[in-house]
Scaffold this motif. Structure first.
Motif, PDB file in Angstrom:
ATOM      1  N   GLU A   1       0.830  -1.208   0.000  1.00  0.00           N
ATOM      2  CA  GLU A   1       0.000   0.000   0.000  1.00  0.00           C
ATOM      3  C   GLU A   1       0.867   1.261   0.000  1.00  0.00           C
ATOM      4  OE1 GLU A   1      -2.727  -0.348   3.274  1.00  0.00           O
ATOM      5  OE2 GLU A   1      -3.614  -2.194   2.462  1.00  0.00           O
ATOM      6  N   GLU A   2       1.927   1.259   0.794  1.00  0.00           N
ATOM      7  CA  GLU A   2       2.830   2.412   0.861  1.00  0.00           C
ATOM      8  C   GLU A   2       3.566   2.601  -0.474  1.00  0.00           C
ATOM      9  OE1 GLU A   2       4.323   5.765   2.627  1.00  0.00           O
ATOM     10  OE2 GLU A   2       2.853   4.416   3.512  1.00  0.00           O
ATOM     11  N   ALA A   3       3.980   1.507  -1.094  1.00  0.00           N
ATOM     12  CA  ALA A   3       4.658   1.586  -2.387  1.00  0.00           C
ATOM     13  C   ALA A   3       3.723   2.159  -3.455  1.00  0.00           C
ATOM     14  CB  ALA A   3       5.168   0.206  -2.801  1.00  0.00           C
TER      15      ALA A   3
ATOM     16  N   GLU B   1       1.182   4.256  -2.814  1.00  0.00           N
ATOM     17  CA  GLU B   1       1.039   5.687  -2.481  1.00  0.00           C
ATOM     18  C   GLU B   1       2.253   6.493  -2.960  1.00  0.00           C
ATOM     19  OE1 GLU B   1       0.015   6.827   1.490  1.00  0.00           O
ATOM     20  OE2 GLU B   1      -1.459   5.192   1.664  1.00  0.00           O
ATOM     21  N   LYS B   2       3.444   5.928  -2.883  1.00  0.00           N
ATOM     22  CA  LYS B   2       4.654   6.613  -3.299  1.00  0.00           C
ATOM     23  C   LYS B   2       4.865   6.568  -4.817  1.00  0.00           C
ATOM     24  CE  LYS B   2       7.390   6.164   0.913  1.00  0.00           C
ATOM     25  NZ  LYS B   2       7.423   7.589   1.167  1.00  0.00           N
ATOM     26  N   GLY B   3       4.004   5.830  -5.523  1.00  0.00           N
ATOM     27  CA  GLY B   3       4.141   5.721  -6.964  1.00  0.00           C
ATOM     28  C   GLY B   3       5.187   4.706  -7.407  1.00  0.00           C
ATOM     29  N   TRP B   4       5.678   3.887  -6.479  1.00  0.00           N
ATOM     30  CA  TRP B   4       6.667   2.875  -6.825  1.00  0.00           C
ATOM     31  C   TRP B   4       6.026   1.676  -7.513  1.00  0.00           C
ATOM     32  CZ3 TRP B   4       9.955   2.219  -1.735  1.00  0.00           C
ATOM     33  CH2 TRP B   4      10.570   3.430  -1.436  1.00  0.00           C
TER      34      TRP B   4
END
Length: 77
Positions: free
Chosen positions: A68-70, A72-75
Motif C-alpha cells: 500500500e505504501e509503495a 502511495e509513493k508511486g513505486w
C-alpha cells in the motif's frame, strides 16, 4: 520434506522460491533466492529466510502495508 509452493522470477538469473519445509522436527515456511547454476539447474543461495507458520499472518500484514505504501509513493501501479 520440502514442498514448493511458488516461484517468482527476480531477474534473468535468479528466482525466489517459497516452500514448506521441515528441519529438525520444526515446520517452516522458507523464502529463498535460487540462482542459475548453468544447464537450467537452479541452486539455493544463502539469501533467504525461514519462518514459523504461526508468523505468516504478521508477515503478510506487513507485506500488504508495504505494498500500500509503495502504491502511495508511486513505486507500484
Amino acid at each position: 520434506m520440502s514442498l514448493l509452493i511458488a516461484t517468482v522470477d527476480k531477474n534473468q538469473r535468479e528466482q525466489v522460491q517459497i516452500s514448506l519445509d521441515s528441519f529438525k522436527g520444526h515446520n517452516l515456511v522458507a523464502v529463498r533466492v535460487f540462482y542459475d547454476a548453468g544447464g537450467g539447474e537452479m541452486k539455493p543461495s544463502k539469501k533467504g529466510v525461514s519462518i514459523r507458520p504461526d508468523m505468516l499472518d504478521g508477515i503478510l500484514d506487513g507485506l500488504e502495508a508495504a505494498k500500500e505504501e509503495a502504491i502511495e509513493k508511486g513505486w507500484l501501479v
